[in-house]
Design a protein around this motif. Structure first.
Motif, PDB file in Angstrom:
ATOM      1  N   UNK A 154      19.272  -8.675   8.140  1.00 24.40           N
ATOM      2  CA  UNK A 154      17.958  -8.065   7.801  1.00 24.40           C
ATOM      3  C   UNK A 154      17.636  -7.866   6.289  1.00 24.40           C
ATOM      4  N   UNK A 155      16.651  -8.198   5.450  1.00 20.38           N
ATOM      5  CA  UNK A 155      16.842  -8.207   3.528  1.00 20.38           C
ATOM      6  C   UNK A 155      15.257  -7.114   3.444  1.00 20.38           C
ATOM      7  N   UNK A 156      14.415  -6.957   4.584  1.00 15.55           N
ATOM      8  CA  UNK A 156      13.414  -6.431   4.357  1.00 15.55           C
ATOM      9  C   UNK A 156      13.404  -5.028   3.645  1.00 15.55           C
ATOM     10  N   UNK A 157      12.960  -4.843   2.229  1.00 13.94           N
ATOM     11  CA  UNK A 157      13.483  -3.799   1.284  1.00 13.94           C
ATOM     12  C   UNK A 157      12.708  -2.258   1.715  1.00 13.94           C
ATOM     13  N   UNK A 158      12.560  -2.351   3.326  1.00 12.38           N
ATOM     14  CA  UNK A 158      11.666  -1.095   3.925  1.00 12.38           C
ATOM     15  C   UNK A 158      13.128  -0.619   5.257  1.00 12.38           C
ATOM     16  N   UNK A 195       8.593   4.208   3.471  1.00  8.54           N
ATOM     17  CA  UNK A 195       8.361   3.273   2.592  1.00  8.54           C
ATOM     18  C   UNK A 195       7.021   3.341   1.804  1.00  8.54           C
ATOM     19  N   UNK A 196       6.502   3.874   1.837  1.00 11.57           N
ATOM     20  CA  UNK A 196       4.716   4.390   1.562  1.00 11.57           C
ATOM     21  C   UNK A 196       4.428   4.918   0.992  1.00 11.57           C
ATOM     22  N   UNK A 197       5.128   5.942   0.809  1.00  8.59           N
ATOM     23  CA  UNK A 197       4.935   7.367   0.353  1.00  8.59           C
ATOM     24  C   UNK A 197       4.140   7.326  -1.298  1.00  8.59           C
ATOM     25  N   UNK A 198       3.718   7.885  -1.609  1.00  8.69           N
ATOM     26  CA  UNK A 198       3.307   8.201  -3.446  1.00  8.69           C
ATOM     27  C   UNK A 198       4.097   8.968  -3.980  1.00  8.69           C
ATOM     28  N   UNK A 199       4.785   8.141  -4.693  1.00  5.02           N
ATOM     29  CA  UNK A 199       5.190   9.444  -5.851  1.00  5.02           C
ATOM     30  C   UNK A 199       5.627   9.737  -7.153  1.00  5.02           C
ATOM     31  N   UNK A 200       4.014   8.609  -7.455  1.00  8.22           N
ATOM     32  CA  UNK A 200       3.220   9.297  -8.731  1.00  8.22           C
ATOM     33  C   UNK A 200       1.890   9.952  -8.737  1.00  8.22           C
ATOM     34  N   UNK A 201       2.136  10.731  -7.392  1.00  9.24           N
ATOM     35  CA  UNK A 201       0.323  11.531  -7.486  1.00  9.24           C
ATOM     36  C   UNK A 201       1.236  13.555  -7.277  1.00  9.24           C
ATOM     37  N   UNK A 202      -0.016  14.467  -8.016  1.00  3.96           N
ATOM     38  CA  UNK A 202       0.421  15.696  -7.537  1.00  3.96           C
ATOM     39  C   UNK A 202       1.038  16.154  -6.134  1.00  3.96           C
ATOM     40  N   UNK A 219       0.732  -1.505   0.013  1.00  5.90           N
ATOM     41  CA  UNK A 219       0.158  -0.294  -0.067  1.00  5.90           C
ATOM     42  C   UNK A 219       1.012   1.486  -0.139  1.00  5.90           C
ATOM     43  N   UNK A 220       0.087   2.052  -0.802  1.00  6.80           N
ATOM     44  CA  UNK A 220       1.204   3.781  -0.321  1.00  6.80           C
ATOM     45  C   UNK A 220      -0.132   4.665  -0.327  1.00  6.80           C
ATOM     46  N   UNK A 221      -0.029   5.588   0.845  1.00  6.47           N
ATOM     47  CA  UNK A 221      -0.384   6.552   1.827  1.00  6.47           C
ATOM     48  C   UNK A 221      -0.798   8.052   1.014  1.00  6.47           C
TER      49      UNK A 221
END
Length: 711
Positions: free
Chosen positions: A329-333, A363-370, A301-303
């Motif tokens: 630890x290999x968690x991509x977060x 790690x849950x940021x939206x990068x494709x929105x205005x 999810x992204x928020x």
């Protein structure tokens, strides 16, 4: 709902605890019964109109042998939940025998849908039934919640003439009453409150901080709000209300979807129940139970908006082990590519995991929105400066600041929270900085902005007024430099940490007494060839002390080759440890000689030109670890590392060099450095005046105490 009616209901339910539970439960445990009973009574009242229809549908489904009945029963109940038992709370009110009441009450609880069952299980409410039965108060408790003085139903209570006797209690009003009771219970249990309850004034500030700077750019549509340490859900619900209020004032139609995760069972149950009571059954399904760090419930999810008050100063060792341990630890977060490092690790010490919650949000940021994403999170002071360059905490700050996500940090007054009086800070982050903010971080000192409470609530003795919240938000919306607001370039918080080495200088002692001791050591270490080798070299070079260890070792190696003695690393170490002492007047010990023409001299980084056999060679010296030191150099240092080193180090230790492989980049934020106001020193005249005044005050005092001395 009428404010007076709101207070009446809250006071009545609050009074049930004293009327029924006193002498059976200690005061701090009242909530274990009152909160789940209030949830049960509200759900019971909501389901009353469709009860018969649900029972009829249940009978049909059972007759047809249909196992998965949830969707059909929820559709008939017209809610996200239902109760398929033959009872309502009013049916149970007439039970006279306690054992029959208990059996029927348990059957009633078992009839609720699975989402309500989960809430009851997390409340551990069934564990309370035996106590209530033994004390003969279960019937009284049910009667109190059915009292005709209050109405917990979404429909009004009418009198015999059809006039409204008690107003309906809509979902929002019910949720407000429930939250007020949660707040009161949390304030009663001050020692626990801070773990899952953030004061309302701080929550309002955080909600405004994530919405107000972008309120003019919020368009009609759906927005996702997330809290990875949601506690009782207060931040989510306040954020939802504030976003709705702001969007309506700007003529926008906004739909909000809440998401949260909580690891404490009871607080999770409260947050989920709160949404059910507000009629947000679908939203309640977005609240998940479990550890955010080791068992992320929303990995894909992204928020749009995120806010939290994560636990600080609390161990996350169990989560760390579940993730594989610090080294695995290999968690991509928490392991990303940054600064040229393909495995840039952001793992904090196991004793405090607060910054891990922030990394999870990022790690849950939206990068494709205005609008991208905006985050507000509360931390204590350790998140600003704990961790050396290259360590997890510093790496997290570096990753955030070098990505230009940190917008501002606000220092809050002390004693703002219920269970701690320490300094706290609100971090504001976004991946859509305005042009004016790009490459900059704002620090706001709001420690002096508060009003005292009339009565302390645990450690909390002050709060923000509406004016204080407005002032802080105004500085965020329109960032300016003031005494309380300072703006810095991102690089102002970064530094290079360099390791400064100096050469190892050894004097070699080949005297007979030293060689005798050396022979004993070698015998114990079973290195019998070494004493004879050392005595032959002593005969060749003399007893010493020899101030050039390199010459001695050349002789040792020549003699070893001649007599077939293998010089292992262990044997070389034994010779050095037992036959040498450090001596500042000795020549540096050579570690490595580079091949001619392969390496250029660079004394700054420990590559020195030395004449050897009539040729200039580049050599590296062994470093003396006892003389090793470190320096922190600001990233904004004019001329960088080299200028600093030449100015601050070489004039005092001209033989020093920098180990280029150990240069690290770190980041820290110091409010004290930027907002410290030194107390002006008193003048000499003021001090003298005070001394003279004291002399006059004490004149004759000693004579009064001990009497006049006869001379």
């Amino acid at each position: 709902m009428d404010h007076a009616m709101h207070n009446t209901i809250v006071s009545f339910i609050w009074g049930i605890a004293d009327d029924v539970l006193r002498d059976v439960y200690v005061r701090g445990k009242y909530r274990d019964v009152i909160l789940p009973m209030m949830v049960i009574r509200r759900l019971d009242a909501v389901l009353e109109p469709t009860k018969e229809a649900v029972l009829a549908m249940k009978k049909q489904l059972d007759a047809a042998g249909i196992a998965n009945q949830h969707a059909a029963l929820a559709q008939v109940s017209r809610e996200a939940f239902y109760n398929a038992s033959p009872f309502t709370l009013r049916d149970l009110k007439s039970r006279a025998k306690q054992q029959q009441l208990r059996a029927d009450f348990e059957a009633y609880l078992d009839g609720f849908s699975q989402n309500v069952q989960e809430i009851l299980d997390k409340f551990k409410f069934r564990n309370q039934i035996q106590t209530l039965v033994d004390a003969d108060i279960l019937g009284s408790l049910i009667e109190k919640f059915l009292d005709t003085k209050i109405n917990l139903s979404p429909k009004p209570v009418l009198d015999d003439k059809g006039n409204e006797k008690l107003p309906a209690l809509d979902n929002h009003a019910m949720g407000t009453i429930f939250e007020e009771l949660i707040r009161r219970f949390n304030e009663e249990n001050n020692e626990e409150a801070g773990e899952h309850f953030t004061p309302r004034d701080v929550v309002k500030l955080m909600a405004d901080l994530i919405f107000l700077p972008v309120v003019d750019r919020i368009e009609s549509g759906s927005f996702l709000v997330y809290d990875g340490a949601c506690g009782t859900g207060g931040m989510l619900t306040v954020a939802e209300e504030r976003l709705k209020e702001l969007s309506q004032s700007h003529g926008k139609a906004v739909e909000t979807h809440l998401f949260g995760q909580e690891v404490q069972p009871e607080t999770y149950a409260i947050s989920k129940a709160d949404l059910l009571l507000k009629g947000e059954g679908e939203e309640a399904e977005n609240l998940k139970y479990g550890s955010t760090l080791s068992s992320d419930a929303f990995p894909s999810h992204e928020f749009d908006f995120m806010l939290s008050n994560p636990p600080y100063g609390k161990s996350w060792k169990t989560d760390l082990e579940r993730l594989g341990g610090k080294g695995d630890i290999t968690d991509p977060r928490f392991v990303v590519q940054h600064g040229g490092d393909p495995e840039f690790k952001m793992i904090t010490r196991s004793s405090d995991g607060q910054l891990m919650f922030l990394v999870n949000k990022l790690s849950k940021m939206k990068h494709a929105t205005k609008l991208g994403s905006r985050i507000a999170e509360v931390h204590n002071g350790s998140s600003l400066f704990t961790g050396d360059a290259g360590q997890g905490e510093s790496n997290i700050r570096r990753w955030i600041i070098e990505n230009d996500w940190l917008e501002a940090i606000i220092a809050l007054p002390e004693n703002m929270f219920y269970n701690t009086g320490i300094a706290t800070y609100v971090w504001i982050l976004t991946n859509r900085k305005s042009e004016a903010r790009k490459g900059k971080v704002q620090l706001i000192d709001a420690t002096g902005w508060s009003v005292p409470l009339r009565k302390n609530l645990g450690k909390k003795n002050c709060e923000f007024s509406e004016e204080h919240i407005r002032q802080i938000c105004e500085l965020i919306v329109n960032p300016v430099q003031t005494e309380q607001s300072k703006i810095f370039a991102n690089e102002a918080f970064g530094f290079w940490k360099i390791t400064v080495d100096r050469p190892l200088r050894l004097a070699t002692d080949l005297s007979p007494a030293r060689l005798d001791l050396f022979e004993k050591v070698c015998k114990a270490a079973k290195e019998e060839p070494l004493p004879k080798l050392a005595r032959r070299v002593a005969k060749l070079l003399g007893a010493g002390p020899h101030l050039d260890f390199n010459v001695v070792m050349d002789a040792v190696e020549t003699d070893a080759d001649k007599h077939g003695v293998k010089l292992t690393a262990k044997r070389k170490k034994l010779l050095q440890v037992e036959l040498t002492v450090t001596d500042a007047s000795a020549s540096p010990v050579v570690k490595k000689v580079h091949k001619p023409g392969k390496t250029q001299p660079d004394p700054l980084h420990g590559l020195y030109p030395v004449e050897m056999d009539g040729k200039t060679r580049v050599v590296e010296y062994e470093s003396d670890t006892s003389l090793r030191d470190t320096e922190q150099i600001p990233l904004l240092e004019e001329g960088g590392i080299e200028a600093f080193f030449k100015r601050e180090v070489l004039p005092y230790t001209p033989d020093a060099w920098i180990d280029p492989d150990k240069i690290l980049i770190g980041y820290e934020v110091s409010f004290t450095r930027h907002f410290y106001k030194p107390i002006p020193m008193r003048t000499l005249e003021e001090i003298k005046a005070d001394i003279y005044a004291l002399e006059q005050e004490t004149d004759g005092l000693l004579e009064q105490i001990v009497g006049k001395v006869e001379r």
